[in-house]
Design a protein around this motif. Structure first.
Motif, PDB file in Angstrom:
ATOM      1  N   MET A   1       0.909  -1.238  -0.099  1.00 39.69           N
ATOM      2  CA  MET A   1      -0.049   0.031   0.031  1.00 39.69           C
ATOM      3  C   MET A   1       0.939   1.206   0.032  1.00 39.69           C
ATOM      4  N   ALA A   2       1.864   1.094   0.473  1.00 42.01           N
ATOM      5  CA  ALA A   2       2.998   2.318   0.281  1.00 42.01           C
ATOM      6  C   ALA A   2       3.207   2.687  -1.086  1.00 42.01           C
ATOM      7  N   LYS A   3       3.122   2.039  -1.973  1.00 44.41           N
ATOM      8  CA  LYS A   3       3.182   2.166  -3.485  1.00 44.41           C
ATOM      9  C   LYS A   3       2.021   2.766  -3.952  1.00 44.41           C
ATOM     10  N   VAL A   4       0.900   2.652  -3.319  1.00 45.69           N
ATOM     11  CA  VAL A   4      -0.394   3.247  -3.901  1.00 45.69           C
ATOM     12  C   VAL A   4      -0.510   4.708  -3.434  1.00 45.69           C
TER      13      VAL A   4
ATOM     14  N   LYS B   1      -3.516   9.857  -1.744  1.00 45.43           N
ATOM     15  CA  LYS B   1      -4.806  10.263  -2.147  1.00 45.43           C
ATOM     16  C   LYS B   1      -5.920   9.278  -2.120  1.00 45.43           C
ATOM     17  N   ILE B   2      -5.384   7.964  -2.862  1.00 47.73           N
ATOM     18  CA  ILE B   2      -6.258   6.898  -3.111  1.00 47.73           C
ATOM     19  C   ILE B   2      -6.407   6.343  -1.826  1.00 47.73           C
TER      20      ILE B   2
ATOM     21  N   GLU C   1     -13.173   3.368 -10.852  1.00 48.37           N
ATOM     22  CA  GLU C   1     -12.677   2.383 -11.215  1.00 48.37           C
ATOM     23  C   GLU C   1     -11.257   2.130 -11.220  1.00 48.37           C
ATOM     24  N   TYR C   2     -10.660   3.170 -11.871  1.00 48.02           N
ATOM     25  CA  TYR C   2      -9.044   3.204 -11.878  1.00 48.02           C
ATOM     26  C   TYR C   2      -8.621   3.029 -10.470  1.00 48.02           C
ATOM     27  N   GLU C   3      -8.960   3.832  -9.500  1.00 48.67           N
ATOM     28  CA  GLU C   3      -8.575   4.050  -8.197  1.00 48.67           C
ATOM     29  C   GLU C   3      -8.548   2.420  -7.364  1.00 48.67           C
ATOM     30  N   PHE C   4      -9.706   1.796  -7.665  1.00 50.52           N
ATOM     31  CA  PHE C   4     -10.077   0.470  -6.874  1.00 50.52           C
ATOM     32  C   PHE C   4      -9.041  -0.431  -7.683  1.00 50.52           C
ATOM     33  N   LYS C   5      -9.005  -0.502  -8.845  1.00 52.23           N
ATOM     34  CA  LYS C   5      -7.813  -1.327  -9.549  1.00 52.23           C
ATOM     35  C   LYS C   5      -6.297  -1.028  -9.033  1.00 52.23           C
ATOM     36  N   GLU C   6      -6.258   0.299  -8.751  1.00 52.81           N
ATOM     37  CA  GLU C   6      -4.787   0.511  -8.184  1.00 52.81           C
ATOM     38  C   GLU C   6      -4.771  -0.185  -6.715  1.00 52.81           C
TER      39      GLU C   6
END
Length: 366
Positions: A187-190, A193-194, A203-208
């Motif tokens: 999660m440190a690489k996400v 803000k997300i 949809e993009y944020e959830f995929k991330e």
């Protein structure tokens, strides 16, 4: 004047008591219109007071003077909750702070120092293995701002208890607990803000978010002292038996038993905690939700191992019920572990929670 019933853990010094507080004494233990001070703490603790009536105006005044309060000493600002802090909670908070520093390093691109993570968390693991009931109060320590750091430490401790209940060796228990601690290191690489978004994800944020198990695997894959089975568990801890999980939608026997342990610990703590979009929930209510509404997604042996920790609670354990009343566990039914028989304080009234389904244990009073 308007009054508000406030939990002791939510009070601040300076709040004004709205009514005399009686506790089986000839005279009130705290009188009406008294400003809550440090001297009242041992009194409230001795009489096991969990809620007190407070003048709403004093709460509003406290909010209005927020800037002034911020300028006062930390001792004056100390909440009653902080004054009640136990040795275990103090140790837990210290470990969370150390983990937070490690997480910030990971955000900057540093490698996972698994030895440091293990050294920091090992004393807590030993504590919960000796006192398993402590996993049911971890959600009380968490806060939404530092949720990811609290969550990782809590997962580790819950994993240790589940593994112990399932009969694993001490070495495997430690391995599973450490895997739980770093399961969300990706999660440190996400993007922050997300991670901390207060609202529905695109949809993009959830995929991330769904990529974080892959990032976690990348970050721990070269760590030799973490067994390969544990690395697989880190990668699979969001997979579900019915194939509804991620990142690959694995199902059935394709999912590691260690992944199921981390998964149950992850969901249990997440559902009990305060988040930016929801309030904290009773661990005992959440256990029932996992066992009933989430049935078919988790390995039943893992869920049962966590559930039987409730049955292990000592007779006489103090609890607060969802109706605000307090009492002690006097009998545990082995088929309905989360719904023991409770004797209410100050009376001979008995509530069988298995028969009174609208009432449940809100929290343990340890």
């Amino acid at each position: 004047m308007d009054t508000k019933l406030v939990k002791v853990s939510d009070l601040r010094l300076g709040s004004v008591i709205a009514k005399d507080i009686i506790a089986n004494t000839q005279f009130p233990i705290i009188y009406k219109n008294t400003k809550v001070a440090r001297d009242h703490l041992p009194v409230l603790k001795a009489f096991q007071i969990s809620q007190v009536p407070v003048l709403a105006s004093s709460i509003e005044l406290e909010k209005a003077n927020k800037q002034e309060v911020a300028a006062t000493s930390s001792e004056q600002r100390e909440t009653i909750e902080e004054a009640y802090i136990t040795p275990f909670e103090r140790k837990y908070i210290d470990v969370v702070e150390k983990f937070k520093m490690e997480f910030l390093n990971w955000e900057s691109g540093s490698k996972v120092d698994i030895t440091k993570v293990r050294t920091n968390i090992l004393p807590l693991i030993h504590d919960v293995l000796e006192n398993r009931e402590k996993i049911f109060i971890l959600n009380e320590f968490s806060d939404s701002k530092n949720y990811i750091h609290h969550h990782s430490i809590a997962i580790s401790l819950i994993c240790a208890v589940i593994a112990q209940k399932m009969g694993y060796s001490k070495g495997d228990i430690i391995q599973i607990a450490i895997a739980g601690a770093v399961a969300d290191c990706g999660m440190a690489k996400v993007g922050k803000k997300i991670r901390e978004k207060n609202g529905p994800l695109t949809e993009y944020e959830f995929k991330e978010i769904q990529e974080h198990p892959y990032y976690s695997l990348q970050m721990v894959n070269s760590i030799s002292i973490l067994k390969s089975d544990m690395k697989i568990a880190v990668y699979q801890h969001h997979e579900r038996l019915d194939g509804s999980g991620y990142p690959r939608g694995d199902k059935g026997n394709a999912i590691s038993i260690y992944a199921h342990i981390i998964a149950v610990a992850d969901v249990f703590h997440a559902m009990t905690c305060e988040r930016v979009y929801r309030t904290k929930e009773s661990p005992f209510k959440v256990l029932e939700m996992i066992r009933e509404s989430e049935f078919g997604k988790f390995n039943i042996k893992v869920v049962q191992a966590l559930t039987t920790c409730v049955a292990d609670l000592a007779l006489g354990t103090k609890v607060e019920l969802s109706n605000g009343l307090e009492g002690s566990i006097v009998f545990t039914n082995k088929t309905t572990e989360t719904r023991p028989v409770v004797k209410l304080d100050g009376s001979n009234d008995i509530i069988d929670l298995a028969k009174n389904r609208s009432i449940y244990i809100e929290r343990l009073i340890l």
